[in-house]
Enzyme design. Structure first.
Site, short mmCIF file in Angstrom:
data_model
loop_
_atom_site.label_atom_id
_atom_site.label_comp_id
_atom_site.label_asym_id
_atom_site.label_seq_id
_atom_site.Cartn_x
_atom_site.Cartn_y
_atom_site.Cartn_z
N GLY A 1 0.78 -1.23 0.00
CA GLY A 1 0.00 0.00 0.00
C GLY A 1 0.81 1.28 0.00
N GLU B 1 -4.14 -3.38 5.76
CA GLU B 1 -5.33 -2.96 5.00
C GLU B 1 -5.11 -3.03 3.50
OE1 GLU B 1 -2.67 0.19 4.56
OE2 GLU B 1 -3.24 -0.79 6.43
N ASP B 2 -3.87 -2.86 3.06
CA ASP B 2 -3.59 -2.88 1.62
C ASP B 2 -3.90 -4.24 1.00
OD1 ASP B 2 -1.54 -4.05 3.05
OD2 ASP B 2 0.08 -2.93 2.10
N TYR B 3 -3.56 -5.31 1.71
CA TYR B 3 -3.83 -6.66 1.21
C TYR B 3 -5.33 -6.89 1.03
CZ TYR B 3 -4.36 -11.76 1.32
OH TYR B 3 -4.72 -13.06 1.04
N ALA C 1 -6.91 -4.76 -1.81
CA ALA C 1 -6.61 -5.38 -3.10
C ALA C 1 -7.46 -6.62 -3.32
CB ALA C 1 -5.12 -5.74 -3.16
#
Length: 394
Positions: free
Chosen positions: A211, A236-238, A241
């Site tokens: 992220g 949170e980025d995982y 996505a």
């Protein structure tokens, strides 16, 4: 055939398969870097989303020697329609003064400062970004970390990749040229081991995203519940996505790297960061427990043993030759990711490469030993599946 012989034969086959997989990863990442990264702007076709506005969300906490120069590069982007949403959690954070200075210096840039955040979960980054996300007025949202430095055409490069079927564009993480051995160590990691896994995963259809710099369709995020839906996760980025991929959208990688340029760095900070990332991967993707065998020294031992058992080759000679070939392949990949001359010598690379490879097993074992992580000002206990709970001092 005796059970021991069956087991040895199975391990030998595993070693040979491991050899094939790892060198396929090497080749994929080296070729991809040479063909895709650092392409000139004139080589890119007319973008689909060039006329679309972009809302840049910038989470800030604290200052370092490079913060103001990094932030200023976003105020000088060569893009026709974008806004900068600077988000700071605390009123007394020194980053507030840095933001106000830049807002005064660039009054014609569409930018605003949001102080205070909004508590919606345990993720401090999401909490900090919430007011900015709610105020975003454009259809594309660019979440970009505070330590990232950009070029004037970086946003154009990102939107060039946002074609009709793409829902997320991400940049390959890399590190800017800086002084000191700790900087070299980071640059070697983000130019060798990390892109090898990152690129080969994306080439083979595995959604692997960090992220640090992500351009996303806001309406797709809103369909998934908005940023609030990801506040229960530390990574949170995982999960953002994953939510975008689950809705049928494709990913694309920018031709420019996401250039990290933090002014605060050391070997200890690098180790802590790698341990934290490994803990998160273990809790989100259990297959991460196999990660150590993808590193040079351990994989060379396993493959060397298999070569000795199957072909009767000298194990230690094979180990040394395999490590040398790995070392050369990593150097080739690093120069490709750099896109120009390296700022350090080949000797510096050799020392940093050896130390980084030697640290890999220790980092993995440290991640297994303690399931809690420290991030920003909080401590969190990770749960299987990626959720977490904050550990409060009593």
């Amino acid at each position: 055939m005796a059970p021991l012989d069956v087991a040895l034969q199975g391990l030998s086959v595993f070693g040979l398969v491991l050899f094939a997989v790892l060198w396929l990863m090497h080749l994929m990442s080296i070729i991809y870097v040479r063909l895709h990264l650092h392409r000139k702007r004139s080589e890119v076709k007319q973008p689909f989303a060039q006329v679309l506005g972009v809302s840049l969300l910038k989470p800030l906490k604290g200052v370092d020697p490079n913060l103001i120069s990094n932030l200023e590069t976003f105020f000088t982007l060569d893009y026709p329609k974008y806004e900068i949403l600077l988000c700071v959690q605390d009123q007394d954070d020194p980053a507030v003064d840095v933001c106000k200075k830049l807002l005064g210096k660039y009054p014609n840039v569409d930018a605003g400062l949001f102080i205070g955040g909004k508590k919606v979960g345990i993720n401090p980054k999401i909490n900090n970004l919430m007011p900015g996300y709610e105020a975003a007025k454009y259809g594309l949202v660019w979440i970009c970390d505070s330590g990232i430095r950009v070029k004037p055409d970086t946003l154009t490069d990102l939107t060039n990749q946002m074609t009709e079927k793409v829902g997320l564009v991400h940049g390959l993480p890399y590190v800017a040229d800086r002084q000191g051995f700790a900087a070299t160590l980071e640059q070697v990691y983000f130019g060798t081991s990390h892109p090898r896994s990152y690129i080969s995963a994306n080439v083979t259809g595995i959604k692997c995203v960090t992220g640090m710099s992500c351009l996303m369709r806001k309406d797709v995020l809103d369909q998934a519940g908005g940023l609030v839906a990801f506040a229960q996760y530390i990574a949170e980025d995982y999960f953002m996505a994953k939510a975008i991929a689950d809705r049928g959208w494709k990913f694309s990688m920018a031709t420019q790297v996401a250039l990290q340029n933090s002014g605060s760095y050391s070997i200890g900070l690098f180790q802590s960061r790698m341990i934290r990332w490994t803990k998160l991967r273990i809790n989100m993707v259990p297959a991460t427990v196999l990660e150590p065998i993808s590193e040079c020294f351990l994989s060379s031992l396993i493959i060397g043993w298999a070569a000795h058992h199957v072909f009767r080759w000298d194990m230690m000679v094979f180990f040394m030759c395999h490590c040398l070939a790995w070392f050369i392949a990593d150097y080739i990949q690093l120069t490709g990711v750099q896109g120009g001359a390296l700022s350090f010598s080949k000797l510096d690379f050799a020392v940093a490469w050896f130390i980084r490879e030697s640290m890999s097993v220790q980092i993995f074992l440290s991640a297994l030993w303690d399931p809690t992580i420290s991030w920003r000002t909080g401590r969190y206990r990770l749960r299987c599946g990626g959720t977490a709970e904050e550990i409060l001092d009593v």
